[in-house]
Write a protein that holds these residues in place. Sequence first.
Motif, PDB file in Angstrom:
ATOM      1  N   UNK A 155      54.130  45.128  44.918  1.00 12.36           N
ATOM      2  CA  UNK A 155      55.285  44.219  44.843  1.00 12.36           C
ATOM      3  C   UNK A 155      54.883  42.779  45.186  1.00 12.36           C
ATOM      4  N   UNK A 156      53.950  42.638  46.145  1.00  5.60           N
ATOM      5  CA  UNK A 156      53.476  41.302  46.493  1.00  5.60           C
ATOM      6  C   UNK A 156      52.751  40.682  45.305  1.00  5.60           C
ATOM      7  N   UNK A 157      51.914  41.496  44.656  1.00  6.12           N
ATOM      8  CA  UNK A 157      51.203  41.011  43.470  1.00  6.12           C
ATOM      9  C   UNK A 157      52.208  40.632  42.371  1.00  6.12           C
ATOM     10  N   UNK A 158      53.204  41.501  42.169  1.00  4.34           N
ATOM     11  CA  UNK A 158      54.202  41.235  41.126  1.00  4.34           C
ATOM     12  C   UNK A 158      54.928  39.917  41.404  1.00  4.34           C
ATOM     13  N   UNK A 159      55.326  39.710  42.657  1.00  5.25           N
ATOM     14  CA  UNK A 159      56.131  38.531  42.999  1.00  5.25           C
ATOM     15  C   UNK A 159      55.317  37.245  43.004  1.00  5.25           C
ATOM     16  N   UNK A 160      54.087  37.316  43.542  1.00  2.00           N
ATOM     17  CA  UNK A 160      53.331  36.079  43.730  1.00  2.00           C
ATOM     18  C   UNK A 160      52.173  35.916  42.754  1.00  2.00           C
ATOM     19  N   UNK A 161      51.847  36.982  42.010  1.00  2.00           N
ATOM     20  CA  UNK A 161      50.669  36.893  41.163  1.00  2.00           C
ATOM     21  C   UNK A 161      50.944  37.010  39.679  1.00  2.00           C
ATOM     22  N   UNK A 162      52.211  37.161  39.283  1.00  2.98           N
ATOM     23  CA  UNK A 162      52.491  37.295  37.852  1.00  2.98           C
ATOM     24  C   UNK A 162      53.536  36.279  37.403  1.00  2.98           C
ATOM     25  N   UNK A 163      53.566  36.080  36.091  1.00  2.00           N
ATOM     26  CA  UNK A 163      54.525  35.165  35.490  1.00  2.00           C
ATOM     27  C   UNK A 163      55.950  35.668  35.731  1.00  2.00           C
ATOM     28  N   UNK A 164      56.126  36.996  35.614  1.00  2.00           N
ATOM     29  CA  UNK A 164      57.447  37.587  35.845  1.00  2.00           C
ATOM     30  C   UNK A 164      57.904  37.320  37.274  1.00  2.00           C
ATOM     31  N   UNK A 165      56.976  37.470  38.235  1.00  2.00           N
ATOM     32  CA  UNK A 165      57.309  37.223  39.629  1.00  2.00           C
ATOM     33  C   UNK A 165      57.695  35.770  39.868  1.00  2.00           C
ATOM     34  N   UNK A 166      56.976  34.861  39.205  1.00  2.00           N
ATOM     35  CA  UNK A 166      57.309  33.442  39.365  1.00  2.00           C
ATOM     36  C   UNK A 166      58.704  33.167  38.798  1.00  2.00           C
ATOM     37  N   UNK A 167      59.018  33.849  37.679  1.00  2.00           N
ATOM     38  CA  UNK A 167      60.358  33.704  37.106  1.00  2.00           C
ATOM     39  C   UNK A 167      61.414  34.233  38.080  1.00  2.00           C
ATOM     40  N   UNK A 168      61.112  35.361  38.747  1.00  3.24           N
ATOM     41  CA  UNK A 168      62.052  35.899  39.737  1.00  3.24           C
ATOM     42  C   UNK A 168      62.302  34.884  40.841  1.00  3.24           C
ATOM     43  N   UNK A 169      61.215  34.292  41.343  1.00  6.08           N
ATOM     44  CA  UNK A 169      61.375  33.318  42.424  1.00  6.08           C
ATOM     45  C   UNK A 169      62.115  32.088  41.932  1.00  6.08           C
ATOM     46  N   UNK A 170      61.839  31.683  40.680  1.00  6.39           N
ATOM     47  CA  UNK A 170      62.531  30.525  40.118  1.00  6.39           C
ATOM     48  C   UNK A 170      64.031  30.801  40.021  1.00  6.39           C
ATOM     49  N   UNK A 171      64.386  32.007  39.536  1.00  7.82           N
ATOM     50  CA  UNK A 171      65.799  32.365  39.430  1.00  7.82           C
ATOM     51  C   UNK A 171      66.448  32.313  40.805  1.00  7.82           C
ATOM     52  N   UNK A 172      65.732  32.821  41.807  1.00  2.00           N
ATOM     53  CA  UNK A 172      66.297  32.862  43.144  1.00  2.00           C
ATOM     54  C   UNK A 172      66.524  31.448  43.692  1.00  2.00           C
ATOM     55  N   UNK A 173      65.702  30.484  43.277  1.00  2.22           N
ATOM     56  CA  UNK A 173      65.864  29.114  43.775  1.00  2.22           C
ATOM     57  C   UNK A 173      66.866  28.310  42.964  1.00  2.22           C
ATOM     58  N   UNK A 174      66.935  28.565  41.664  1.00  2.00           N
ATOM     59  CA  UNK A 174      67.871  27.816  40.821  1.00  2.00           C
ATOM     60  C   UNK A 174      68.014  28.528  39.472  1.00  2.00           C
ATOM     61  N   UNK A 175      69.033  29.357  39.360  1.00  2.00           N
ATOM     62  CA  UNK A 175      69.199  30.187  38.168  1.00  2.00           C
ATOM     63  C   UNK A 175      69.354  29.342  36.905  1.00  2.00           C
ATOM     64  N   UNK A 176      70.146  28.274  37.015  1.00  2.00           N
ATOM     65  CA  UNK A 176      70.406  27.450  35.839  1.00  2.00           C
ATOM     66  C   UNK A 176      69.126  26.794  35.337  1.00  2.00           C
ATOM     67  N   UNK A 177      68.333  26.268  36.284  1.00  2.00           N
ATOM     68  CA  UNK A 177      67.073  25.637  35.887  1.00  2.00           C
ATOM     69  C   UNK A 177      66.129  26.671  35.274  1.00  2.00           C
ATOM     70  N   UNK A 178      66.141  27.901  35.807  1.00  2.00           N
ATOM     71  CA  UNK A 178      65.285  28.946  35.246  1.00  2.00           C
ATOM     72  C   UNK A 178      65.653  29.201  33.786  1.00  2.00           C
ATOM     73  N   UNK A 179      66.961  29.204  33.481  1.00  2.00           N
ATOM     74  CA  UNK A 179      67.400  29.375  32.084  1.00  2.00           C
ATOM     75  C   UNK A 179      66.835  28.247  31.221  1.00  2.00           C
ATOM     76  N   UNK A 180      66.870  27.024  31.777  1.00  2.00           N
ATOM     77  CA  UNK A 180      66.396  25.871  31.010  1.00  2.00           C
ATOM     78  C   UNK A 180      64.895  25.907  30.767  1.00  2.00           C
TER      79      UNK A 180
END
Lengths: 292, 236
Positions: A155-180
Motif C-alpha cells: 500500500x505504501x508503494x501504491x500510494x507513494x510510488x505509482x501514478x495511481x497513488x499520486x492521483x489518489x493523493x492529489x484527489x485528497x488534496x484538491x478533487x477539482x484540480x485533480x479532475x483538471x
Amino acid sequence: MHFQQLINGLAVGSIYALVAVGYSMVYGVLKLINFANNAFMVAAAFLLILFYSTWHLPYGLAIILALVLCAAGAVFMERASLNPIRKKNAPGISALICTVGYSTVITNLLLYAFGSQTIMVPFVLHLPTFELWGAVIDPFTLIILGTAFVLMVFLTWLTYGTKTGEAMRAISQNTQAAKLMGVDVNKIITLTFFIGTACAALSGIMIGIYYSAVDTTMSFTIGIKTFAAAILGGIGVLHGSLVGGLVIGLLETFVAGYISAGYKDAIAFIILILVLVIRPSGLFGKPVQSKV
Amino acid sequence: MALLEIKDMHTNYGVIKAVRGISFQVEQGEIVTLIGSNGAGKSTTLNTISGLVPIAGGEIWFDGQNITKLETHDRVKRGIALSPEGRQVFPELSVEGNLRMGAYTVSKETLEAEQKNAYELFPILYERRKQAAGTLSGGEQQMLAVARALMCRPKVLMLDEPSLGLAPLIVAEIFKLIQRINKMGTTILLVEQNARMALSISDRGYVLETGKIVLSGTGAELAADEKVRSVYLGGL
C-alpha cells in the motif's frame, strides 16, 4: 509473559491496522467515513465459512472469492448509491448515513443467513505451536504479522510510488484540480473502495481464524475499535492507521493481560480521548486547514 | 472553423442563472479575453467549458467535435486545460509532483520534455522543485498553476484570473509569460479583472455582464471603447 503479550498485541494490532487502512483510504479520497467497511470485514469471514465448509471449495479459492465479493460489494455501494449522492452535491452526511444503511443491511443479511450464534472459522494449516523466549507462539500470529507487513509495504508503494497513488493523493488534496489534470476521479474512487475493502475483508478472515470464531456483533465491536485506530493515527494517513492499529491492539492486550480483560476496551478509548484532546487530528494527522 | 466554439451556452447554480445564453469563438493561435465585473459569469464560463460545472443548455464544440457531454478528464485529454481561479495547486505535493500531475494524461516522454520547458519558462520553479507547493509564495504558486496546466500540451489554455492577488511587478511578468506561451503555439482563453493588461495582450475580447455578452471586438477596439473605459478601465 511480556513477550507473549507483545506478540499477541502485535498480531491483533496489525489486523486492526488493516481494517483502519480501509477507513483511511476511502476517507483520503472522499472525506467520507465508510461505516460499511466493518460489515464487509465480518461478511468476509462468513463467506469463507460458506464457500469452504458448506460448498467445499478449495480453501485458497474460498478466501479469494470472499475477498473479491466483499470488495465488489463495496464497489457496488459506491456506484449504485454514493456516486449518485455525490453527483447531486448532497451534504457529506447523506453519504455517511448511506454507508451506515449498507452496514446494517449487510449485518442483517448475515444474521438471516447464518444466525446469531458464534460460528467457527475453519483453518486448514495445522501448524504446531512453538516456544520462543518463554512465550508460546501460535504460528498463525506470524502469518498475520507477515501478511500485514507485506500489505503495508504494497500500500505504501501504491500510494507513494505509482501514478495511481499520486492521483489518489492529489484527489485528497484538491478533487477539482485533480479532475483538471485529467484524472478520472470516479475510477480512482472505485479502485480505492476495492482495495480498502479487500484489506478490511482479509482482516475479518484473519481475526476469525485467530479467535477461531465469528459472529455478527464483531461488526460493531471490532468495527468501532478499528475506526478508533484510524482516528488515533490520523485518518487519511496510511502509516497513521498502522500505528493507530498497533497502539490499540497492544494496549488492549496488555490491559487484558495485566489488569483485567473487562477493562481493555475502556482503556483503549480513554487513551484515544486523551490523544485527541492533545492532538485533535490524531498522531500523524495534519491540522485542519480551512479554505478561504 | 474555430478551435473552440461556444453556442448559446447556459449554466445554472441552483436557481441562479449564472450564464444566460452566450456564444463566442476562439480561433487557433489567438489570445481571447473575457472581461467583466465580479459575478458576470466569467469563471462559470471557463468552468463549464472544462466540464467542472454542468451545462444547462447549448453546446460546446472543440476541434470540430461536440464535447458538450464529455467528462472533465476526457476534455483534458482532447486538449483543454484550465488553470483555475485561486491557483489550486496540490499543497502537499512537491513542485515536481504538481507538474507530474499536470502530465497525467500524456506519455513519460512528453512529461520530461514539458518539464524541461516549464523550468525554462519559470526558472524559479526549478529552484523550488523539491519544495511542497503549499510553501510557495502566491506568485510562485500562480506560475506553478500555469506551468502545470501546460504540461499536457493543451491546444487551448484557459487562465482564470492569473493576476489575482499578485504584486504589480509579478503581474507584468505573468502577462509577458502568457504572451510567450501563446507565441510558442498555445491558444489562450483568458479571464481577467485586470482588463487593461488583459486587453493589451489580446487579439480579441468579449465583455460579459450578468451572464450575457454585451460587447465584443479586438483588444484595441475594446480598450478604446467609451463604455469599457469608464466601467472596466477605471475611467482612464
